[in-house]
Write an enzyme that holds these catalytic residues in place. Sequence first.
Site, PDB file in Angstrom:
ATOM      1  CG  HIS B 103      -1.816   1.170   1.338  1.00  0.00           C
ATOM      2  ND1 HIS B 103      -1.471   2.284   2.075  1.00  0.00           N
ATOM      3  CD2 HIS B 103      -3.009   1.436   0.781  1.00  0.00           C
ATOM      4  CE1 HIS B 103      -2.433   3.179   1.974  1.00  0.00           C
ATOM      5  NE2 HIS B 103      -3.383   2.694   1.197  1.00  0.00           N
ATOM      6  CB  CYS B 495      -8.204   3.371 -14.338  1.00  0.00           C
ATOM      7  SG  CYS B 495      -9.376   2.189 -13.660  1.00  0.00           S
TER       8      CYS B 495
END
Lengths: 537, 537
Positions: B103, B495
Amino acid sequence: MFGLKAVDGHGQLEAGQIVQLLAPIFDGGQKAKALKGGRLYGRGLPAGPGAATGRIAFSAERAVEMAKDDKVILVRIETSPEDIVGMHVAAGILTTRGGLTSHAAVVARGMGRPCIVGAGSLRVDYGKGELRAEGHEPLEEGDWLSIDGSTGEVMGGKVETQPSEVIQVLIEGSMKPEASETYRNFDRLLKWADALRTLAVRTNADTPNDARTARLFGASGIGLCRTEHMFFAEERILRVREMILARNEEGRRKALEELLPFQRNDFNGIFRELAGMPVTIRLLDPPLHEFLPHTEGQISAMARDMGWGFVELRAKVAQLHETNPMLGHRGCRLAITYPEIYEMQVRAIFEAACDVKKDGLGVHPEVMIPLVGTTKELEILCDMVRRVAAEVIQERGIPVDFLVGTMIEIPRAALTADKIAETAEFFSFGTNDLTQMTFGLSRDDVPRVLAAYQAQDIYQVDPFVSIDREGVGGLMKIAAEKGRSQKPKLKLGICGEHGGDPLSVEFCDQIGLDYVSCSPYRLPIARLAAAQAALKS
Amino acid sequence: MFGLKAVDGHGQLEAGQIVQLLAPIFDGGQKAKALKGGRLYGRGLPAGPGAATGRIAFSAERAVEMAKDDKVILVRIETSPEDIVGMHVAAGILTTRGGLTSHAAVVARGMGRPCIVGAGSLRVDYGKGELRAEGHEPLEEGDWLSIDGSTGEVMGGKVETQPSEVIQVLIEGSMKPEASETYRNFDRLLKWADALRTLAVRTNADTPNDARTARLFGASGIGLCRTEHMFFAEERILRVREMILARNEEGRRKALEELLPFQRNDFNGIFRELAGMPVTIRLLDPPLHEFLPHTEGQISAMARDMGWGFVELRAKVAQLHETNPMLGHRGCRLAITYPEIYEMQVRAIFEAACDVKKDGLGVHPEVMIPLVGTTKELEILCDMVRRVAAEVIQERGIPVDFLVGTMIEIPRAALTADKIAETAEFFSFGTNDLTQMTFGLSRDDVPRVLAAYQAQDIYQVDPFVSIDREGVGGLMKIAAEKGRSQKPKLKLGICGEHGGDPLSVEFCDQIGLDYVSCSPYRLPIARLAAAQAALKS
């Protein structure tokens, strides 16, 4: 009672109804008395048909202990793999959470245990050791409870049950076939089905006992033997944990060496039960943290048992934690990082196979690598399987024929099946995981959305119950075609829960699978459904 | 310095190197002094290029507070979505755990923040508020720390940095183009690339500020605006939590009504920054529990803030817990169960669009439904979007053209893309999730296996960095072909993180996508890579 012509609203033959002939039943008079006497405590989803009565146990450990003296109903908020040993000894299982595809429901159906899940009006308080229902005194551990897994009724107190006649004749041998018309109808119907069907029907079985039941129910082999289920028994889990906590490969190998005799013994028993039949054994699949405790109390107890410091052990457990265990360090990924685990399992398989073959029995192991997503994983692990098998065969001087193959349960494996088939000698569709990944939806978490999805007609069927033909089925077709384009005789099977679902069995027949595999108690359904599929095509 | 002819060992042009022209740099003399002075505390993985120096903050909250007075380095064991606000204000980010796709790494690259992850020789002790490195005094919150995200070096103390010349010219306007040869080379190269490429290049941007940066870096629109990122600011998260904890729809609607002006305001700013360009807005995607605290301390604080009982709140948090959140109650599943959430978001989008259009600016919203797996989900939600849009357009009396489409990020959506395209006006490949599900591998958990997998040559490239052409790419091809078989002019984009990876951009060009979308700081790479792909084809 059950003819091949019975048809439901969608034109589908109701093969599934035959399972009701196998479930234990309440003594009719006693149940009526209980209901009349105001002993209906609540209702849940009927997740595993049949009647069960026993004393309440709130944990797997207590269930094991109490089951030595009496029948037990395992009562949990929900269950996890660590509860399996408790579910095994329980006469019935009740959970207050979860849907028809929750862990409890799936495992209970696999075991043929009466089970009610999602009994939301009941409250389990583990702290106080109470099961509460509005308008009733709380029930405590040891109190009697009765559940009807065919209707979802939960009754306080004891309501006597008896096995179905089919079980009394076929499994227990306590009734002669001549004494039961139900059994004779059951047998006649299935013999007729067997003559019609072209699909082979195997079983998912993890113990010699399951294998025996499956044989009596007409399995022609094992399609899925989950080796991890052999690790949860008391004397074994300790060694599994030693293996997981080992600080290096040497420590892991030592712990694995101690596990080997247990696995060999299990395989030995299974091979003997199904002598002459193929037995597909899946090497270790779940993430290692599933074998470790998670609450502070359990960690503290385990630290004491194993001579670890609490803080150190808690840190180790935390380190193994995964955000999405379903998509984590499991299946063949374990063996890529720790090859010694699968090496032990393969050695146990072939030592057992040699021992059994020495006694003149036929042995046909099919070693199955789970969670393969790339050809390279399979190549590395197939090489290892063949190397260890050759070692054992040479040591014992007894040749054993075997296959090495893979599960197709990851979309990528299906999409690249032509490459995978260069190495694999068989494919077995793991449609539980394949459905989870194709839908991006976890079986454990689906109950949160399923009601809304069915209400809005988004899922016509629950994809975990019946194969989604468009998506998951589309991938299966791609995999079957690509696989056989590479290897025209590639053996194809299915070992997900769907193998016992009539609509899914029909689909498997349509796309040319060689066999379906299901839990022992669903074998009659699968045999019937396979016959119906053959009739239809 | 960077020619289109630079080639690496695999014959791939090194478009990626251009990003180094954007990263802040250490003052060379100061860094040498620090290293000579024994201030190298450790090393980690270089996860976001560039130099950063600042005071240590061990939490997002402290980072926000401290950033008011000074530069901050956010130091965490690992990061989660709740840390984003802290990552935004930080000059650099250091984690002791996680790999290049953790992350922290992904978000930092997206933000263009210098970042080091997996600095395993350093130890963060949140309890004591210390960062420990062997052979050094522990550093405390507020102490200075310097990180070189291009090399992975972590240095104690302050080492002065400066923005790259390109940033000084293009974004800050603090240097004239004439003063920087580096900038003029950069600009010339990209103009040349723009003339060659056929792929459009959009950006992933969640704030007006990101949108502005992206415009300056040459974006021709937004390919992904993640609306959940608008929910984490202090005054908003409280209302999000009120919405989640609401006991019924009415309570949820009330909390959502209070959130609406914030979202409208964000959309307004974004539309203005990119006036005349298409802006793709993804409706809420993450599971709701990501907005709730998880530790007992945080739960207790939140209970106080919100007037809930601690036990009650803890139970609610536990109830929302998911075994596999990646495969859980998120994306469009949220809107099937709680339609009012997306209704609020759609209203905010169109109110903002009307306001902006009223000022004479061009507005082209493209509303994107995430995590679609079945046509029916999309039909239900497209109907809702069109209904709410029509309401707002009628209320305001200002017509706005818009599209409604979906992400293709679930394998099932790719496999059934012809059906999905009956409803969708565009597809955007969400290749992060599509990769996770196609491989059955969670991006958060991959670091456990990645090293072994790369050592054994199982993954030639990290599939989260560069699109796996065989598996994930195979699904993308199926989806593109099936989608356009239904709707020949269907707009196709990507995306996921891959939109800024040169090899992936090439693949997107090959399969006929209309655009790629990437984080603002990767736009120069994507523009170059798109030109290289056009040259190659």
